[in-house]
Scaffold this motif. Sequence first.
Motif, PDB file in Angstrom:
ATOM      1  N   ALA A 110     -23.405 -13.099 -10.054  1.00 23.15           N
ATOM      2  CA  ALA A 110     -23.159 -11.266  -9.626  1.00 23.15           C
ATOM      3  C   ALA A 110     -22.286 -12.728  -8.465  1.00 23.15           C
ATOM      4  CB  ALA A 110     -24.625 -11.524  -9.213  1.00 23.15           C
ATOM      5  N   VAL A 111     -21.356 -11.983  -7.669  1.00 20.34           N
ATOM      6  CA  VAL A 111     -20.680 -13.041  -6.672  1.00 20.34           C
ATOM      7  C   VAL A 111     -21.182 -12.786  -5.095  1.00 20.34           C
ATOM      8  CG1 VAL A 111     -18.573 -13.576  -5.617  1.00 20.34           C
ATOM      9  CG2 VAL A 111     -18.550 -13.734  -7.621  1.00 20.34           C
ATOM     10  N   ILE A 112     -21.763 -13.630  -4.524  1.00 17.23           N
ATOM     11  CA  ILE A 112     -21.996 -12.757  -3.253  1.00 17.23           C
ATOM     12  C   ILE A 112     -21.594 -13.155  -2.062  1.00 17.23           C
ATOM     13  CG2 ILE A 112     -24.353 -13.045  -1.303  1.00 17.23           C
ATOM     14  CD1 ILE A 112     -25.840 -12.193  -3.881  1.00 17.23           C
ATOM     15  N   GLY A 113     -21.394 -12.754  -1.083  1.00 17.08           N
ATOM     16  CA  GLY A 113     -20.273 -13.026  -0.174  1.00 17.08           C
ATOM     17  C   GLY A 113     -20.947 -13.418   1.377  1.00 17.08           C
ATOM     18  N   VAL A 114     -21.043 -14.253   1.683  1.00 10.73           N
ATOM     19  CA  VAL A 114     -22.599 -14.906   3.424  1.00 10.73           C
ATOM     20  C   VAL A 114     -20.751 -14.407   4.315  1.00 10.73           C
ATOM     21  CG1 VAL A 114     -24.010 -15.515   2.119  1.00 10.73           C
ATOM     22  CG2 VAL A 114     -22.050 -16.929   2.816  1.00 10.73           C
ATOM     23  N   ASP A 115     -21.750 -14.191   5.315  1.00  8.63           N
ATOM     24  CA  ASP A 115     -20.774 -14.433   6.899  1.00  8.63           C
ATOM     25  C   ASP A 115     -20.066 -15.933   7.061  1.00  8.63           C
ATOM     26  OD1 ASP A 115     -19.794 -13.310   9.083  1.00  8.63           O
ATOM     27  OD2 ASP A 115     -21.346 -14.443  10.219  1.00  8.63           O
ATOM     28  N   ASP A 116     -18.998 -16.147   6.878  1.00 10.59           N
ATOM     29  CA  ASP A 116     -18.423 -17.246   7.431  1.00 10.59           C
ATOM     30  C   ASP A 116     -18.425 -18.161   8.503  1.00 10.59           C
ATOM     31  OD1 ASP A 116     -16.617 -15.869   5.608  1.00 10.59           O
ATOM     32  OD2 ASP A 116     -14.458 -16.855   6.461  1.00 10.59           O
ATOM     33  N   ALA A 117     -19.012 -17.290   9.466  1.00 11.00           N
ATOM     34  CA  ALA A 117     -19.458 -18.260  10.549  1.00 11.00           C
ATOM     35  C   ALA A 117     -20.736 -18.133  10.893  1.00 11.00           C
ATOM     36  CB  ALA A 117     -19.168 -17.495  12.732  1.00 11.00           C
ATOM     37  N   SER A 135     -18.027 -24.548   3.451  1.00 11.53           N
ATOM     38  CA  SER A 135     -16.531 -25.016   4.063  1.00 11.53           C
ATOM     39  C   SER A 135     -15.118 -25.706   3.724  1.00 11.53           C
ATOM     40  CB  SER A 135     -16.991 -25.670   6.068  1.00 11.53           C
ATOM     41  OG  SER A 135     -18.059 -26.720   5.535  1.00 11.53           O
ATOM     42  N   GLN A 136     -16.001 -26.639   2.618  1.00 15.98           N
ATOM     43  CA  GLN A 136     -14.510 -27.150   1.563  1.00 15.98           C
ATOM     44  C   GLN A 136     -14.300 -26.541   0.702  1.00 15.98           C
ATOM     45  OE1 GLN A 136     -16.613 -30.346  -0.178  1.00 15.98           O
ATOM     46  NE2 GLN A 136     -18.148 -30.766   1.309  1.00 15.98           N
ATOM     47  N   PRO A 137     -13.008 -26.848   0.742  1.00 11.68           N
ATOM     48  CA  PRO A 137     -12.871 -25.444  -0.883  1.00 11.68           C
ATOM     49  C   PRO A 137     -12.726 -25.266  -1.411  1.00 11.68           C
ATOM     50  CG  PRO A 137     -10.927 -27.718  -0.581  1.00 11.68           C
ATOM     51  CD  PRO A 137     -12.563 -28.437   0.609  1.00 11.68           C
ATOM     52  N   ASP A 138     -12.770 -24.363  -1.601  1.00 12.42           N
ATOM     53  CA  ASP A 138     -13.081 -23.401  -3.524  1.00 12.42           C
ATOM     54  C   ASP A 138     -14.978 -23.250  -3.425  1.00 12.42           C
ATOM     55  OD1 ASP A 138     -10.214 -22.335  -4.279  1.00 12.42           O
ATOM     56  OD2 ASP A 138     -10.091 -24.539  -4.530  1.00 12.42           O
ATOM     57  N   SER A 139     -15.163 -23.657  -2.286  1.00 12.58           N
ATOM     58  CA  SER A 139     -16.351 -23.684  -2.560  1.00 12.58           C
ATOM     59  C   SER A 139     -17.732 -22.686  -3.034  1.00 12.58           C
ATOM     60  CB  SER A 139     -17.021 -24.830  -1.541  1.00 12.58           C
ATOM     61  OG  SER A 139     -17.502 -25.522  -1.324  1.00 12.58           O
ATOM     62  N   VAL A 140     -18.279 -22.692  -4.018  1.00 22.71           N
ATOM     63  CA  VAL A 140     -19.100 -21.988  -4.084  1.00 22.71           C
ATOM     64  C   VAL A 140     -20.702 -22.501  -4.548  1.00 22.71           C
ATOM     65  CG1 VAL A 140     -17.699 -20.265  -5.340  1.00 22.71           C
ATOM     66  CG2 VAL A 140     -18.933 -21.913  -6.960  1.00 22.71           C
ATOM     67  N   SER A 182     -32.418 -11.362 -14.123  1.00 25.19           N
ATOM     68  CA  SER A 182     -31.389 -13.256 -14.036  1.00 25.19           C
ATOM     69  C   SER A 182     -30.621 -13.383 -13.886  1.00 25.19           C
ATOM     70  CB  SER A 182     -32.827 -14.053 -14.700  1.00 25.19           C
ATOM     71  OG  SER A 182     -33.863 -13.700 -14.488  1.00 25.19           O
ATOM     72  N   THR A 183     -29.744 -12.374 -14.115  1.00 24.30           N
ATOM     73  CA  THR A 183     -28.171 -12.565 -13.830  1.00 24.30           C
ATOM     74  C   THR A 183     -27.521 -14.380 -12.485  1.00 24.30           C
ATOM     75  OG1 THR A 183     -27.514 -10.007 -12.907  1.00 24.30           O
ATOM     76  CG2 THR A 183     -25.828 -11.511 -13.101  1.00 24.30           C
ATOM     77  N   VAL A 184     -26.798 -14.719 -13.190  1.00 23.07           N
ATOM     78  CA  VAL A 184     -26.430 -15.861 -12.577  1.00 23.07           C
ATOM     79  C   VAL A 184     -25.691 -15.712 -11.077  1.00 23.07           C
ATOM     80  CG1 VAL A 184     -25.284 -18.058 -12.573  1.00 23.07           C
ATOM     81  CG2 VAL A 184     -25.670 -16.698 -14.285  1.00 23.07           C
ATOM     82  N   VAL A 185     -25.746 -15.409  -9.792  1.00 21.10           N
ATOM     83  CA  VAL A 185     -25.321 -15.694  -8.589  1.00 21.10           C
ATOM     84  C   VAL A 185     -24.757 -16.977  -8.102  1.00 21.10           C
ATOM     85  CG1 VAL A 185     -26.309 -15.232  -6.782  1.00 21.10           C
ATOM     86  CG2 VAL A 185     -27.298 -14.230  -8.147  1.00 21.10           C
ATOM     87  N   LEU A 186     -23.474 -16.374  -7.890  1.00 19.30           N
ATOM     88  CA  LEU A 186     -22.819 -17.462  -7.007  1.00 19.30           C
ATOM     89  C   LEU A 186     -22.308 -17.184  -5.595  1.00 19.30           C
ATOM     90  CD1 LEU A 186     -19.911 -18.110  -9.480  1.00 19.30           C
ATOM     91  CD2 LEU A 186     -22.438 -19.591  -9.430  1.00 19.30           C
ATOM     92  N   TYR A 187     -22.540 -17.986  -4.557  1.00 20.64           N
ATOM     93  CA  TYR A 187     -22.707 -18.013  -3.169  1.00 20.64           C
ATOM     94  C   TYR A 187     -21.405 -17.982  -2.312  1.00 20.64           C
ATOM     95  CZ  TYR A 187     -27.445 -16.372  -3.238  1.00 20.64           C
ATOM     96  OH  TYR A 187     -28.441 -15.802  -4.136  1.00 20.64           O
ATOM     97  N   THR A 188     -20.173 -17.343  -1.761  1.00 19.34           N
ATOM     98  CA  THR A 188     -19.770 -18.337  -1.524  1.00 19.34           C
ATOM     99  C   THR A 188     -19.296 -17.357   0.002  1.00 19.34           C
ATOM    100  OG1 THR A 188     -17.286 -18.933  -1.867  1.00 19.34           O
ATOM    101  CG2 THR A 188     -18.107 -16.113  -2.599  1.00 19.34           C
ATOM    102  N   LYS A 189     -18.153 -17.318   0.351  1.00 19.55           N
ATOM    103  CA  LYS A 189     -18.413 -17.339   1.819  1.00 19.55           C
ATOM    104  C   LYS A 189     -17.471 -16.090   1.800  1.00 19.55           C
ATOM    105  CE  LYS A 189     -18.036 -20.761   5.185  1.00 19.55           C
ATOM    106  NZ  LYS A 189     -16.736 -21.767   6.903  1.00 19.55           N
ATOM    107  N   TYR A 190     -17.919 -14.956   2.821  1.00 19.81           N
ATOM    108  CA  TYR A 190     -17.111 -13.609   2.603  1.00 19.81           C
ATOM    109  C   TYR A 190     -15.298 -13.077   2.776  1.00 19.81           C
ATOM    110  CZ  TYR A 190     -16.462  -8.931   4.017  1.00 19.81           C
ATOM    111  OH  TYR A 190     -16.595  -7.375   3.603  1.00 19.81           O
ATOM    112  N   SER A 191     -15.222 -14.185   2.676  1.00 21.12           N
ATOM    113  CA  SER A 191     -13.276 -14.458   3.009  1.00 21.12           C
ATOM    114  C   SER A 191     -12.816 -14.817   1.875  1.00 21.12           C
ATOM    115  CB  SER A 191     -13.004 -15.185   4.296  1.00 21.12           C
ATOM    116  OG  SER A 191     -13.414 -16.690   3.882  1.00 21.12           O
TER     117      SER A 191
END
Lengths: 377, 247
Positions: A110-117, A135-140, A182-191
């Motif tokens: 599951a990919v979760i995009g959180v608010d950039d700011a 904030s680093q490139p390609d980070s999750v 129990s799906t693997v979750v990856l958080y990243t910025k919304y954009s």
Amino acid sequence: MIWIAIRMLTGDAQKFYGLVFGIAFSTLLITQQLTIFVNLIERGASGVYNVSSADVWVMDPVSRTTDVAYAMPSTALDKVRGVPGVEWAVPHLRAQASVRTKDGDLEGVAVIGVDDATLIGLPKAMVEGSPDVLSQPDSVIIDDVGTTRMFPDQSPIGERLELNDQRAVVRGIADAIPSFTSTVVLYTKYSRALNFVPGTRNRLSFVLVGAEDPAQAKALSERIERETGLKAQTRDEFARDGVQFIIENTGIPLNFGITVALGFIVGVAIVGLTFSLFIRDNIKQFGALKAIGVTNRKIRRMVIAQAGLVGITGYGLGVLGTIAFIWSFSANPTFKGFYIPWQIPLISLAAVALILALTGWLALRNVLKTEPAAVFR
Amino acid sequence: MGRMLDTSAIGGCKPDSAICTRGVTRDFTAGQQTITVLHGIDLDIRAGEMTFLVGESGSGKTTLISIMCGILWPTLGEVKVFGTDIYDLDDTALVEFRLNNIGFIFQQYNLIPSIDAASNAAVPLIAQGMDRHEARERAVEMMAKLNIRDQADKLPSQLSGGQQQRVAIARALVHEPRLVVCDEPTAALDAASGRRVMDLLREVAVAEDRACIIVTHDNRVFDLADRILMLEDGKIIHDGSEMPEDH
Ligand SMILES: Nc1ncnc2c1ncn2[C@@H]1O[C@H](COP(=O)(O)OP(=O)(O)OP(=O)(O)O)[C@@H](O)[C@H]1O
Ligand SMILES: [Mg+2]
């Protein structure tokens, strides 16, 4: 007379321990099964609980849970921001994706995009790294249960993943409540999430809202619905929807419910049988006491004292056993975050008390109402 | 005073009788069959006497004394114990009446296995609300009178049959009841012990204002009786100070 009652009970140590063990075992069975059941069901709401700062969740009217959501056009965000009483509103994306690991395995995530700011949408705590790594490139950021699943014997930090054919680097581990599956979750910025998850024009799954007055979240959600035509649920409502969805759409609650019921019946049988056997063993003594001149009321009180003693001892051990069980498995991701809701020990206490009262009463009934001469024959 | 005499005279009871039965009948139902075990027993038992109840096996002795001491309901008739119509009392009142007025020794002692002999003997006092330790001391005194003081700390299972019986006797007498009822107290004992138990009962249970009824087969102790009643097929067929000639 209470002293005599207690001595009658504890005089035969073997029977006494048998009785205490029986009650402890049934309490354990009932408490432990109910605890697992409730915690598992509550996993349906983990997506909501993981974002504790959102007072209201806004979504497309057909969306049902954090995982069953239909995306909205990005204009929804501005509409929500325009509603009076909204302190802040941020976009939130949730989508399925697949990951190819270094070994070439494919894993659904599951990919979760959180608010950039503001990074609202991330779980409150991190196991490793800080939220700023996003904030680093390609980070999750991966969730801790996902780590044990995807990287069982190594640190995931710095690992490269192919996320829907895009490069992603794990730079932190979040302390999150796992989902029902129990799906693997990856958080990243919304954009960035928009890049990871290809597809249609509309990709805004939710708008998370902070209320000016959190106590008025219910009123705010109603106002948002009225003014935007979207669906808005308070945190508690949405959590309940998640639990309800699990109950309605999986066979697991039914199966588990059967297990709980079986545990309950087995418990009833053990407690009921052992206690009524104990009373039966002592029926002549109770009869003689009644003949000598102990009133039914006092005999009842003696049995209540006996039931109370075995009940409380056995119940206490059973609850301790459940706590020990939960505690010893707390490191296991399957049981992560498991707790014993206060209602459950009360339910098992009521069950134990009810069973003891019922069996004691049934077993004693004859002594209490027949002619005492019977015990001297 | 006059009123008291009037009430005690109801049903023809003599004012000085400790126990008075009038028309006591008891049926037992076994399956389809109803058998009448006692046929209209009229008796007056006086205080200060040792009354023996004899008769063949199955003649109804145990049934009769059970009714007299308030643990078995008569099918018909009434029973007065020291002026109280005991089967007119409600269940709780009857239980309390037994506790304060009646001691009995049946062939089944039903001692509580997990408390020691003295505590067993103290049960009536504890039930009356006396402090447990004080009650036990009184029970030990009673056991001393019965020559089993040294058994006070033992559990019932550590006692012989005769010793257990004396614990049961101590339990029946410890609260000094006005009516003592005893079912075959010497049946399990040799001649000498049986004699001793009877002597003891005479000594402890027979007094001016007390009544003592003993069921026995034992012709070795008949000489101790003040009065002998003989039961046959549920009827009193002999009432006198000696056994009838033909027995
Ligand atoms: N609870 C009962 N149910 C059915 N029958 C009973 C019951 N109690 C007594 N009886 C019958 O009543 C009759 C008299 O019994 P009881 O025990 O009074 O005799 P008893 O004179 O004491 O005899 P024994 O000398 O053998 O003790 C017997 O035939 C017995 O089977
Ligand atoms: Mg008999």
